[in-house]
Write an enzyme that holds these catalytic residues in place. Structure first.
Site, mmCIF file in Angstrom:
data_model
loop_
_atom_site.group_PDB
_atom_site.id
_atom_site.type_symbol
_atom_site.label_atom_id
_atom_site.label_comp_id
_atom_site.label_asym_id
_atom_site.label_seq_id
_atom_site.Cartn_x
_atom_site.Cartn_y
_atom_site.Cartn_z
ATOM 1 N N ASN A 7 -5.550 12.348 0.068
ATOM 2 C CA ASN A 7 -4.728 11.521 0.958
ATOM 3 C C ASN A 7 -5.687 10.745 1.863
ATOM 4 O O ASN A 7 -6.914 10.899 1.784
ATOM 5 C CB ASN A 7 -3.757 12.393 1.770
ATOM 6 C CG ASN A 7 -2.682 11.550 2.452
ATOM 7 O OD1 ASN A 7 -2.083 10.665 1.825
ATOM 8 N ND2 ASN A 7 -2.429 11.784 3.720
ATOM 9 N N LYS A 8 -5.106 9.908 2.694
ATOM 10 C CA LYS A 8 -5.903 9.037 3.566
ATOM 11 C C LYS A 8 -7.007 9.798 4.284
ATOM 12 O O LYS A 8 -6.791 10.917 4.747
ATOM 13 C CB LYS A 8 -4.940 8.374 4.573
ATOM 14 C CG LYS A 8 -5.561 7.490 5.619
ATOM 15 C CD LYS A 8 -6.430 6.404 5.037
ATOM 16 C CE LYS A 8 -5.726 5.555 3.987
ATOM 17 N NZ LYS A 8 -6.651 4.743 3.184
ATOM 18 N N ASP B 124 -1.888 10.796 -2.416
ATOM 19 C CA ASP B 124 -2.138 9.789 -3.454
ATOM 20 C C ASP B 124 -2.334 10.414 -4.818
ATOM 21 O O ASP B 124 -2.180 9.751 -5.846
ATOM 22 C CB ASP B 124 -3.367 8.954 -3.094
ATOM 23 C CG ASP B 124 -3.045 8.059 -1.925
ATOM 24 O OD1 ASP B 124 -3.120 8.536 -0.778
ATOM 25 O OD2 ASP B 124 -2.670 6.900 -2.164
ATOM 26 N N ARG C 299 0.855 -1.185 0.000
ATOM 27 C CA ARG C 299 0.000 0.000 0.000
ATOM 28 C C ARG C 299 0.898 1.244 0.000
ATOM 29 O O ARG C 299 2.106 1.136 0.108
ATOM 30 C CB ARG C 299 -0.953 -0.023 1.207
ATOM 31 C CG ARG C 299 -0.253 -0.581 2.406
ATOM 32 C CD ARG C 299 -0.361 0.150 3.679
ATOM 33 N NE ARG C 299 -0.372 1.563 3.597
ATOM 34 C CZ ARG C 299 0.691 2.340 3.791
ATOM 35 N NH1 ARG C 299 1.894 1.808 4.021
ATOM 36 N NH2 ARG C 299 0.601 3.637 3.759
HETATM 37 O O1 MRU Z 1 -4.723 3.169 1.925
HETATM 38 P P1 MRU Z 1 -3.244 3.399 1.934
HETATM 39 O O2 MRU Z 1 -2.572 2.844 3.136
HETATM 40 O O3 MRU Z 1 -2.596 2.959 0.650
HETATM 41 O O4 MRU Z 1 -3.099 4.985 2.001
HETATM 42 C C1 MRU Z 1 -1.818 5.549 1.937
HETATM 43 C C2 MRU Z 1 -1.798 7.021 2.045
HETATM 44 O O5 MRU Z 1 -2.821 7.669 2.174
HETATM 45 C C3 MRU Z 1 -0.464 7.691 1.928
HETATM 46 O O6 MRU Z 1 -0.420 8.852 2.694
HETATM 47 C C4 MRU Z 1 -0.207 8.049 0.451
HETATM 48 O O7 MRU Z 1 -0.408 6.926 -0.363
HETATM 49 C C5 MRU Z 1 1.150 8.583 0.232
HETATM 50 S S1 MRU Z 1 2.380 7.322 0.362
HETATM 51 C C6 MRU Z 1 3.891 8.035 0.108
#
Ligand code: MRU
Length: 361
Positions: A261-262, A251, A60
């Site tokens: 982002n998350k 993302d 991820r």
């Molecule tokens: O659902 P995930 O764990 O893939 O989410 C990840 C994030 O939101 C990160 O902050 C993002 O991908 C940046 S990673 C350098």
């Protein structure tokens, strides 16, 4: 003077993803679903297993997902029985479409798929085995590039990290979200290598706890002081003056500087503005999507309700309750102090700055 006061001597980040062996080898990933209690590796040898690994977050984080997709395409190429270039390209287009259904928000997935497809298109005269080999080499090159990009983000970002400062981060944009070094956590690693004392508050990050399970794990492993809080404590931590700013990953960044982002990042950014704290977004160029004029156009992944009603195996909500589970949110550009890219720090107006770094060869 000890220049490594806050990083463990000899610290080496984990390899999130690597290729093991020759063309007949496997793609080895850290299975992040079992962290932090177990450091388990998974050897991926076919496309369907890679799709599943991305879907259920064994691997991820936007950059790591991109690299995984590139290896996934190579694994599909290796299985292809095509005798002609046209058939090979059709097989790989189908594999690309399949991988594209795994997770929609991180643009890095599509960036990596496009890059491999462009490579295939450029090799129309080559024998199929050699196209496949070029694909594997390209995916391996993405790992090297990612390491350079993350170190460069860290070098630019460390300029923002004063000695003895404390920062808040959300989710995990660390080494385990990339090949090795991370984006949002890279400035902390480099500041620590330079002998600066840094302290990180990690939001636990409901519902899948990437902050607790992964950020806290990797910072602790590096020897960087980390304090875990639940997401709902961020306001209190800011109100009490415990942090000097926020650094998060992304993302996908739209052309105007809105970024996904998350889930929960938007709340953190709004709070930071209220408390007068800077919000820095670590963003490799591969996470910028210049085709989207604003963040409202970013596709947001919605995940299964059980992640909320049965988090980590225990039922915590009544049967049949209605659930809304978006995995990401979009933070408007007005809440962003600056983007930290491998090509430098970009301050407003973002439209111009992002276009300029994106256009650089
Ligand atoms: O659902 P995930 O764990 O893939 O989410 C990840 C994030 O939101 C990160 O902050 C993002 O991908 C940046 S990673 C350098």
């Amino acid at each position: 003077m000890n220049h490594n006061q806050t990083i463990n001597p000899g610290f080496q980040p984990l390899k999130t993803i690597e290729w093991v062996g020759d063309a007949a080898g496997v793609c080895r990933i850290v299975d992040q679903t079992v962290l932090p209690v177990e450091l388990r590796y998974l050897d991926v040898a076919d496309l369907a297993t890679m799709w599943e690994a991305i879907k259920v977050l064994r691997i991820r984080g936007a950059p790591a997902i991109g690299i995984a997709a590139a290896f996934g395409l190579y694994l599909a190429a290796r299985k292809s029985t095509a005798l002609t270039y046209t058939q090979f390209r059709t097989d790989l287009a189908a594999a690309a479409d399949y991988l594209s259904t795994s997770r929609p928000t991180a643009v890095n997935l599509f960036w990596a798929i496009d890059r491999i497809q462009t490579l295939i298109a450029s090799l129309s005269d080559a024998p199929i085995e050699s196209i496949a080999e070029q694909m594997r080499l390209c995916a391996m090159q993405m790992i090297d590039e990612d390491n350079r990009v993350c170190r460069a983000i860290g070098l630019h970002g460390q300029e923002l990290i004063a000695n003895d400062s404390t920062w808040l981060t959300h989710c995990n944009a660390g080494g385990l979200a990339t090949a090795q070094w991370g984006t949002a956590l890279a400035p902390f690693y480099i500041a620590a290598e330079l002998g600066r004392k840094v302290h990180v508050f990690a939001d636990e990050t409901r519902p899948l706890l990437q902050g607790a399970r992964i950020t806290a794990f990797e910072l602790q492993r590096a020897g960087i002081p980390v304090t875990l809080i639940t997401d709902s404590m961020a306001a209190t931590v800011m109100a009490q003056g415990r942090v000097q700013g926020v650094i998060v990953g992304t993302d996908r960044v739209a052309a105007n500087g809105d970024f996904a982002n998350k889930i929960g990042t938007l709340g953190v950014a709004v709070l930071a503005k209220e408390f007068g704290l800077p919000v820095y977004v670590a963003a490799p160029i591969s996470s910028i999507d210049p085709t989207l004029s604003h963040g409202g156009l970013i596709p947001i992944e919605e995940r299964h309700s059980r992640e909320i009603t049965h988090g980590f195996g225990r039922q915590t909500a009544p049967d049949y309750v209605s659930v809304y589970n978006p995995a990401f949110d979009v933070t408007p550009a007005k809440y962003v102090t600056a983007f930290i890219t491998e090509r430098g720090i970009i301050r407003p107006p973002f439209h111009k700055g992002l276009a300029a770094v994106f256009a650089q060869p």
